[in-house]
Design a protein around this motif. Structure first.
Motif, PDB file in Angstrom:
ATOM      1  N   TRP A  34       0.771  -1.128   0.105  1.00 53.85           N
ATOM      2  CA  TRP A  34      -0.098   0.010  -0.035  1.00 53.85           C
ATOM      3  C   TRP A  34       1.096   1.209   0.055  1.00 53.85           C
ATOM      4  O   TRP A  34       0.406   2.220  -0.631  1.00 53.85           O
ATOM      5  N   ARG A  35       1.651   1.446   0.739  1.00 60.66           N
ATOM      6  CA  ARG A  35       2.955   2.344   0.637  1.00 60.66           C
ATOM      7  C   ARG A  35       3.490   2.735  -0.826  1.00 60.66           C
ATOM      8  O   ARG A  35       3.584   3.826  -1.016  1.00 60.66           O
ATOM      9  N   GLN A  61       2.278   1.578  -3.509  1.00 67.31           N
ATOM     10  CA  GLN A  61       1.130   2.067  -4.306  1.00 67.31           C
ATOM     11  C   GLN A  61       0.818   3.675  -4.080  1.00 67.31           C
ATOM     12  O   GLN A  61       0.593   4.470  -5.029  1.00 67.31           O
ATOM     13  N   GLN A  62       0.834   3.962  -2.944  1.00 70.38           N
ATOM     14  CA  GLN A  62       0.565   5.615  -2.461  1.00 70.38           C
ATOM     15  C   GLN A  62       1.671   6.488  -3.075  1.00 70.38           C
ATOM     16  O   GLN A  62       1.528   7.354  -3.664  1.00 70.38           O
ATOM     17  N   LYS A 104       3.455   5.729  -5.738  1.00 71.27           N
ATOM     18  CA  LYS A 104       3.351   5.636  -7.293  1.00 71.27           C
ATOM     19  C   LYS A 104       2.206   6.585  -7.736  1.00 71.27           C
ATOM     20  O   LYS A 104       2.512   7.260  -8.617  1.00 71.27           O
ATOM     21  N   ASP A 105       1.025   6.640  -6.958  1.00 70.81           N
ATOM     22  CA  ASP A 105       0.152   7.409  -7.130  1.00 70.81           C
ATOM     23  C   ASP A 105       0.500   8.962  -6.726  1.00 70.81           C
ATOM     24  O   ASP A 105      -0.353  10.097  -7.023  1.00 70.81           O
ATOM     25  N   GLY A 106       1.305   9.195  -6.184  1.00 74.04           N
ATOM     26  CA  GLY A 106       1.914  10.661  -5.855  1.00 74.04           C
ATOM     27  C   GLY A 106       1.216  11.069  -4.420  1.00 74.04           C
ATOM     28  O   GLY A 106       1.236  12.185  -4.345  1.00 74.04           O
ATOM     29  N   HIS A 107       0.681  10.160  -3.622  1.00 74.66           N
ATOM     30  CA  HIS A 107       0.260  10.423  -2.217  1.00 74.66           C
ATOM     31  C   HIS A 107       1.300  10.589  -1.029  1.00 74.66           C
ATOM     32  O   HIS A 107       0.771  10.827  -0.048  1.00 74.66           O
TER      33      HIS A 107
END
Length: 125
Positions: free
Chosen positions: A115-116, A118-119, A121-124
């Protein structure tokens, strides 16, 4: 050092599960070898020492720690499986608890990392 930014709730839950299961393994290992079903070799309580090392990294939310703990936990999983199938008496349920805690720790660490990443990668993050 500035405070860490708040974690999204899903990541925070996996962190909490990882820390709780790691603490559970430490407490279980000490209680097992010293009081609940001692083997007569109190030195076996030292087996939990490697579990104390990653605790600070998990609490500080260090990604690297989550990664290597997900590998370290398989040593304790193997011990739990061996003792669950070869011990007798109170050691068997303790070994099953160890296996369950190891599976929770692995799942929490793997999910946390995923999840980290992915975040990020999504720029969050």
């Amino acid at each position: 050092m500035p405070p860490l930014p708040p974690l999204p709730s899903t990541v925070a839950r996996t962190r909490a599960a990882a820390v709780a299961s790691l603490l559970g393994l430490i407490v279980l290992g000490l209680a097992w070898e010293l009081w609940l079903a001692p083997t007569g070799q109190k030195l076996l309580a030292w087996k939990v020492l490697p579990l104390t090392i990653p605790l600070a990294g998990l609490l500080k939310n260090r990604m690297y720690t989550y990664r290597w703990v997900s590998l370290l936990v398989w040593v304790y999983f193997t011990e739990g499986v061996v003792r669950a199938t070869s011990d007798h008496g109170p050691g068997v349920p303790l070994a099953v608890i160890e296996v369950v805690l190891c599976l929770v720790l692995f799942a929490a660490c793997a999910t946390h990392v995923r999840w980290r990443l992915q975040q990020a990668k999504d720029g969050h993050a």
